[in-house]
Structures are given as C-alpha cells and as structure tokens.
Design a protein around this motif. Sequence first.
Motif, short mmCIF file in Angstrom:
data_model
loop_
_atom_site.label_atom_id
_atom_site.label_comp_id
_atom_site.label_asym_id
_atom_site.label_seq_id
_atom_site.Cartn_x
_atom_site.Cartn_y
_atom_site.Cartn_z
N TYR A 1 -42.05 -54.47 -0.73
CA TYR A 1 -40.66 -54.72 -1.06
C TYR A 1 -39.87 -53.43 -0.84
N GLN B 1 -36.16 -51.43 -1.91
CA GLN B 1 -35.03 -51.42 -2.83
C GLN B 1 -34.08 -50.31 -2.41
N ASN C 1 -29.12 -48.97 -6.07
CA ASN C 1 -28.30 -49.91 -6.86
C ASN C 1 -28.37 -51.34 -6.35
N LYS C 2 -29.48 -51.68 -5.75
CA LYS C 2 -29.67 -53.05 -5.25
C LYS C 2 -30.93 -53.64 -5.84
N GLY C 3 -31.11 -54.95 -5.64
CA GLY C 3 -32.34 -55.61 -6.05
C GLY C 3 -33.46 -55.35 -5.05
N LEU C 4 -34.61 -55.95 -5.31
CA LEU C 4 -35.76 -55.78 -4.43
C LEU C 4 -35.78 -56.88 -3.38
N LEU D 1 -37.92 -58.59 -0.10
CA LEU D 1 -39.23 -58.69 0.52
C LEU D 1 -39.15 -58.20 1.96
N PHE E 1 -41.97 -50.53 -2.48
CA PHE E 1 -43.00 -50.91 -3.44
C PHE E 1 -44.07 -51.75 -2.77
N PHE F 1 -47.24 -54.23 -9.32
CA PHE F 1 -46.49 -53.31 -8.48
C PHE F 1 -47.11 -51.93 -8.47
N PHE G 1 -34.47 -56.88 -14.18
CA PHE G 1 -34.55 -57.81 -13.05
C PHE G 1 -35.27 -59.09 -13.47
N GLY H 1 -33.58 -61.24 -8.36
CA GLY H 1 -32.14 -61.22 -8.53
C GLY H 1 -31.61 -59.81 -8.33
#
Lengths: 114, 111
Positions: free
Chosen positions: A36, A38, A41-44, A46, A90, A104, B91, B103
């Motif tokens: 993953y 990231q 300031n963002k989400g993860l 794929l 990750f 993780f 999250f 999310g």
Amino acid sequence: AQSVTQLDSHVSVSEGTPVLLRCNYSSSYSPSLFWYVQHPNKGLQLLLKYTSAATLVKGINGFEAEFKKSETSFHLTKPSAHMSDAAEYFCVVNSNNAGNMLTFGGGTRLMVKP
Amino acid sequence: DAGVIQSPRHEVTEMGQEVTLRCKPISGHNSLFWYRQTMMRGLELLIYFNNNVPIDDSGMPEDRFSAKMPNASFSTLKIQPSEPRDSAVYFCASSYSTEAFFGQGTRLTVV
C-alpha cells in the motif's frame, strides 16, 4: 501467526534512479501479500497484490514486486523514480487462514531527490 | 462505488468529551477494520469485525474505546472520555476477499 518486517524505515533515491523497498514476512499459511502507498495527509491506496498466481506482480505507477517463497520476501521495485513517488509504503500480509486479518509492516518512507 | 466513507474528516474536541467516529464500508464487504495512525506508533489495528461480529479487539487501548457494527453498512468508534494522547488519524477499512480498501481517515485532535 504472521508478521511483516520492512527492513528500511527510510529510503532516499534520486529522480530517475531505481527504487527498492524491502519486505520480509512470516506466515503459517500460504499468504496473500500487498503493498500500500500513503501520500501525505491521504488514506492508504492499494499498489499491488500477490494472491498465489504469478510470482511477479505488476501494480500501478510502474511498481512491481516479486514473491520469493524461499526467501520469504516480497520486495517492491520501480525502474525509475519520479518525484510523485515520494510517500510512505506499507507491506502487508494476509495469511488467509481465518477471516481477512491483515498485518502491516512498520512502513518505509521514500524520499525522491531532484 | 464511492469507496469507504468516514466522517467527520476532521474533529477537534476538548479533553473529557465524547467523540464518535463513523464509517460506511463498501457495499458487499464482510470485514471491517479500525486502525489508528500516529507518528510515534505507526499504524495500529484497533478492532476487526467479520460479518458484523467483533473478532479481535485486542488492539483497543482501554475501556475508554468502544466500537460497534449494528449492521453491514455502518460502524462507529467511540472514545469516552477523550484524552490528548488519543490525537491521531483513525482509518476505517473494509474487505471482501483478501485486500482491504481504506477510507480517507478522520484526523482527531484532543486539546
């Protein structure tokens, strides 16, 4: 039991040079493995996944990873780094034994120098 | 599909107040995860639901934290009372097969 070790917490490369982010795993079952990404300031998101098909997996943005069972590794590579690749990455394992439990790694921060 | 939806995106609250974070998983997914991310501790799994049932809550820090999943389309994570050390990005992720979809997170600041 399953675990993931990302061998480098920080990796710095110059733009246009190859990227190698290392990941080793342990699992009691035939695992599924993921990378993953990231961005700040963002989400993860794929990047790619291995689920017991071809051992060389291609993902988005030119990344790929090779599953090596004998070495219990799933290293992430890219031939030529771009400034936009700067992010945290990750490595994740799912042992597929019960439910969808993900484990993780600690993450590797990739820095790309101009 | 709109993906996993979390609300609010940002929350600032005073110490001692109750905080509720919300998550709507992707339709059809049967697993839901809550994670917490901080600079010091990285990404930590708090709790994991499968078919709306909590399977593993060993990561929940203490009794101040509770999570529910009343149906397949909604989950909450509640902190009562909140403390400054709870400040983090939380999250939610959902899954159907092997990979999880995340999310955008809720950034919680407790002052």
